[in-house]
Write a protein that holds these residues in place. Structure first.
Motif, PDB file in Angstrom:
ATOM      1  N   THR A  72       0.805  -0.999  -0.121  1.00  0.00           N
ATOM      2  CA  THR A  72       0.107   0.094  -0.574  1.00  0.00           C
ATOM      3  C   THR A  72       0.587   1.680   0.003  1.00  0.00           C
ATOM      4  N   ALA A  73       2.431   1.096   1.149  1.00  0.00           N
ATOM      5  CA  ALA A  73       3.417   2.160   0.905  1.00  0.00           C
ATOM      6  C   ALA A  73       3.575   2.195  -0.417  1.00  0.00           C
ATOM      7  N   ALA A  74       3.766   1.649  -1.518  1.00  0.00           N
ATOM      8  CA  ALA A  74       4.550   1.562  -2.483  1.00  0.00           C
ATOM      9  C   ALA A  74       3.674   2.332  -3.490  1.00  0.00           C
ATOM     10  N   ARG A  75       2.247   2.390  -3.230  1.00  0.00           N
ATOM     11  CA  ARG A  75       1.180   2.528  -4.226  1.00  0.00           C
ATOM     12  C   ARG A  75       0.604   3.781  -4.122  1.00  0.00           C
ATOM     13  N   LEU A  76       0.719   3.960  -3.183  1.00  0.00           N
ATOM     14  CA  LEU A  76       0.632   5.304  -2.460  1.00  0.00           C
ATOM     15  C   LEU A  76       1.750   6.365  -2.977  1.00  0.00           C
ATOM     16  N   GLY A  77       2.452   5.537  -2.610  1.00  0.00           N
ATOM     17  CA  GLY A  77       3.905   6.630  -3.334  1.00  0.00           C
ATOM     18  C   GLY A  77       4.033   6.966  -3.998  1.00  0.00           C
ATOM     19  N   GLY A  78       3.385   5.812  -5.150  1.00  0.00           N
ATOM     20  CA  GLY A  78       3.628   6.223  -6.688  1.00  0.00           C
ATOM     21  C   GLY A  78       2.522   7.091  -7.342  1.00  0.00           C
ATOM     22  N   LEU A  79       1.162   7.176  -6.214  1.00  0.00           N
ATOM     23  CA  LEU A  79       0.258   8.747  -6.345  1.00  0.00           C
ATOM     24  C   LEU A  79       0.974  10.228  -5.876  1.00  0.00           C
ATOM     25  N   GLY A  80       2.092   9.880  -5.306  1.00  0.00           N
ATOM     26  CA  GLY A  80       3.079  11.255  -5.004  1.00  0.00           C
ATOM     27  C   GLY A  80       2.182  11.497  -3.519  1.00  0.00           C
ATOM     28  N   ILE A  81       1.573  10.410  -2.511  1.00  0.00           N
ATOM     29  CA  ILE A  81       1.209  10.211  -1.148  1.00  0.00           C
ATOM     30  C   ILE A  81       1.946   9.886  -0.206  1.00  0.00           C
ATOM     31  N   GLN A  82       2.786  10.334   0.484  1.00  0.00           N
ATOM     32  CA  GLN A  82       3.458  10.753   1.992  1.00  0.00           C
ATOM     33  C   GLN A  82       2.195   9.956   2.854  1.00  0.00           C
ATOM     34  N   THR A  83       3.453   8.841   3.522  1.00  0.00           N
ATOM     35  CA  THR A  83       2.646   7.695   4.434  1.00  0.00           C
ATOM     36  C   THR A  83       3.686   7.752   6.206  1.00  0.00           C
ATOM     37  N   THR A 159     -10.274  11.917  -4.253  1.00  0.00           N
ATOM     38  CA  THR A 159     -11.251  10.746  -3.641  1.00  0.00           C
ATOM     39  C   THR A 159     -10.776   9.081  -4.042  1.00  0.00           C
ATOM     40  N   LYS A 160     -11.607   8.921  -4.689  1.00  0.00           N
ATOM     41  CA  LYS A 160     -12.089   7.781  -5.432  1.00  0.00           C
ATOM     42  C   LYS A 160     -10.215   6.882  -5.446  1.00  0.00           C
ATOM     43  N   ARG A 161      -9.734   7.697  -6.508  1.00  0.00           N
ATOM     44  CA  ARG A 161      -8.545   7.434  -6.892  1.00  0.00           C
ATOM     45  C   ARG A 161      -7.743   6.973  -5.878  1.00  0.00           C
ATOM     46  N   PHE A 162      -7.541   7.909  -5.306  1.00  0.00           N
ATOM     47  CA  PHE A 162      -6.751   7.339  -3.414  1.00  0.00           C
ATOM     48  C   PHE A 162      -7.076   6.512  -3.096  1.00  0.00           C
ATOM     49  N   VAL A 163      -8.550   6.453  -2.564  1.00  0.00           N
ATOM     50  CA  VAL A 163      -9.158   4.752  -2.253  1.00  0.00           C
ATOM     51  C   VAL A 163      -8.709   3.972  -2.929  1.00  0.00           C
ATOM     52  N   VAL A 164      -9.127   4.134  -4.074  1.00  0.00           N
ATOM     53  CA  VAL A 164      -8.730   3.126  -4.941  1.00  0.00           C
ATOM     54  C   VAL A 164      -7.628   2.281  -5.339  1.00  0.00           C
ATOM     55  N   ASP A 165      -6.956   3.352  -6.096  1.00  0.00           N
ATOM     56  CA  ASP A 165      -5.580   2.953  -6.951  1.00  0.00           C
ATOM     57  C   ASP A 165      -4.702   3.198  -6.015  1.00  0.00           C
ATOM     58  N   GLY A 166      -4.433   4.452  -4.729  1.00  0.00           N
ATOM     59  CA  GLY A 166      -3.709   4.172  -3.560  1.00  0.00           C
ATOM     60  C   GLY A 166      -3.861   2.578  -1.972  1.00  0.00           C
ATOM     61  N   ILE A 167      -5.222   3.258  -1.588  1.00  0.00           N
ATOM     62  CA  ILE A 167      -5.111   2.562   0.138  1.00  0.00           C
ATOM     63  C   ILE A 167      -5.835   1.080  -0.785  1.00  0.00           C
TER      64      ILE A 167
END
Length: 307
Positions: A72-83, A159-167
């Protein structure tokens, strides 16, 4: 699916004590922490914190192991989101709504099955010479677990992109181009995201055993407070569940539900794009305007701009 349950939600409300009393009456149990409440099967699943207006502050999602956190951290990182990565948890903030999503390693929930009430139908008699157990119950209705939460977002797509592609949530059904029923378990949905002019929490939903418990729970809540009624009894198309909605003192809707669709992890499921009434219900009274656009929406918008 590495995600396996919606474990809990944190709601911000102006008056935690008044809202807390409401959810105790709703059937949740106040635990050792003053503003934490549990269900019979899910443990602590609701936390209330002070906030100027009602809002979804955070959600906790169960995962199987630390490898799930790393992916999940890798997916979120790919979206430019810090974890924020802990020993057995990961947290990230959805930028549009401001909601914190926390993934935590925990065991999968095993619910003891509720005995099915025998039902009669044409040519099918399961119950003879006795009344149905559903009308003989006198115990207080207590939700078995938290089922889902509905989040209004000013940027549904982001928000959908964050939840689906990230989380890692999966899409179950879509409401035209402005809503998505999403799941992090085998439930049809654990999160519904909808486009709104302000970020806010629309409702939470709580599982009970059957339609009799939906009706009994709602009627008990309305006996001395008819103003709590919002919408019901009815049955949704998305998820197929029976429902009845009530309003808590902060203005957030709370739903008793039963008989939700289950989508196994390996099941073949094609999301449906729901238009018109199907996005809201299959049968029942038509939803009041205040359900689609809550009465305090304008005040929430003013508060958001003031903040």
């Amino acid at each position: 699916m590495s995600l396996h349950r919606l474990a809990s939600v944190t709601l911000g409300v102006p008056d935690t004590e008044a809202v807390g009393r409401y959810y105790e009456e709703f059937g949740l149990t106040r635990t050792g922490e003053a503003a934490t409440f549990s269900t019979t099967d899910g443990g602590d699943q609701l936390r209330l914190v002070p906030a100027p207006s009602r809002r979804l502050v955070g959600v906790v999602i169960g995962v199987d192991d630390t490898d799930d956190l790393a992916r999940t951290a890798a997916r979120l990182g790919g979206l430019g989101i810090q974890t924020e990565l802990g020993v057995d948890s990961l947290a990230a903030r959805e930028q549009v709504s401001g909601v914190w999503f926390k993934l935590a390693v925990m065991p999968r929930l095993q619910q003891p099955p509720a005995p099915a009430s025998p039902t009669n139908g044409p040519g099918r008699i399961e119950r003879s010479a006795e009344r149905t157990p559903g009308i003989l119950r006198e115990n207080r209705v207590r939700p078995r677990r938290l089922g889902h939460v509905v989040l209004g977002s000013t940027d549904f797509t982001a928000t959908k992109r964050f939840v689906v592609d990230g989380i890692g949530f999966k899409v179950s059904d879509l409401v035209s181009d402005h809503g998505a029923f999403l799941r992090c378990s085998t439930d049809h949905h654990n999160l519904l995201i909808q486009q709104f002019p302000v970020n806010f929490v629309h409702h939470t939903a709580w599982q009970v055993d059957d339609i009799d418990e939906v009706g009994r729970g709602a009627m008990a809540m309305l006996e001395e407070h008819p103003e709590r009624h919002v919408w019901g009894l009815g049955r949704h198309h998305a998820g197929s569940n029976f429902f009845w909605y009530l309003r808590d003192p902060a203005g957030t809707f709370s739903e008793y539900y039963s008989d939700l669709d289950d989508i196994g992890e390996d099941a073949l499921w094609t999301p449906e794009v729901l238009e018109g009434a199907r996005g809201l219900f299959n049968w029942g009274p038509p939803p009041p305007p205040s359900f689609v656009n809550p009465e305090d929406l304008a005040a929430l918008m003013i508060g958001a701009h003031a903040g």
